[in-house]
Design a protein around this motif. Structure first.
Motif: not given
Length: 175
Positions: A52-56, A86-94, A110-113, A139-143
């Motif tokens: 989770l520390a690296t961009e997928p 729920s109020a959520v915060e996510v990191k993502y790659v589209g 940025g890594a913390d964005e 968690g990390r999910r592939y959608i």
């Protein structure tokens, strides 16, 4: 006077004749599948990082895309679960399903964005919203999102109409 049953039969006959007989007909005239049925949950591609520390990265594929939303947990979180409201915060790659080409990523800012939104409130595309719900923090999910749950037939910005999309999402927080 033309009977109603005749009006119904004529379009059906025209459609059937346009499809050809299937015997010696032009293969290009045969209908082709644009998507395939798939379970709504699946195994993620093994090449998607569990760190989770690296961009997928999203791998390219030549498989037909699924016709419906498909979620695959790369990493199962153990924190609070994202639910509607729920109020959520996510990191993502589209990325685009077929090529794996990234069109947007919070990681690029940025890594913390993170992207904050309220789950189930329609603040993001429908497939993204549905795909995040049920995830646990950490968690990390592939959608995989079909066009009708994404940007539709018209597309938007860099997303062409009819595009199947993939998001790899890390759930950072739920409140």
């Amino acid at each position: 006077m033309i009977r109603r049953s005749t009006l119904l039969v004529l379009p059906v006959a025209l459609l059937l004749s346009a499809c050809g007989s299937g015997e010696g007909g032009d293969a290009a005239a045969q209908p082709t599948a644009t998507c395939q049925s798939a379970d709504p949950t699946a195994q993620p591609p093994s090449s998607v990082s569990t760190d989770l520390a690296t961009e997928p990265e999203v791998p390219a594929t030549d498989a037909l895309p699924p016709c419906g939303l498909v979620v695959a947990d790369v990493v199962v979180g153990d924190g609070a679960v994202a639910e509607a409201g729920s109020a959520v915060e996510v990191k993502y790659v589209g990325a685009f399903y077929e090529s794996g080409e990234v069109f947007d990523a919070s990681w690029n800012r940025g890594a913390d964005e993170t992207l904050p939104f309220t789950a189930g409130a329609g603040q993001v595309i429908e497939g993204f919203d549905q795909g995040v719900q049920g995830m646990a923090v950490g968690g990390r999910r592939y959608i995989t999102i079909p066009s009708d749950l994404g940007y539709g037939a018209n597309g938007q910005g860099p997303i062409p109409g009819g595009a199947t999309l993939v998001f790899v999402v890390d759930l950072v927080s739920v409140s």
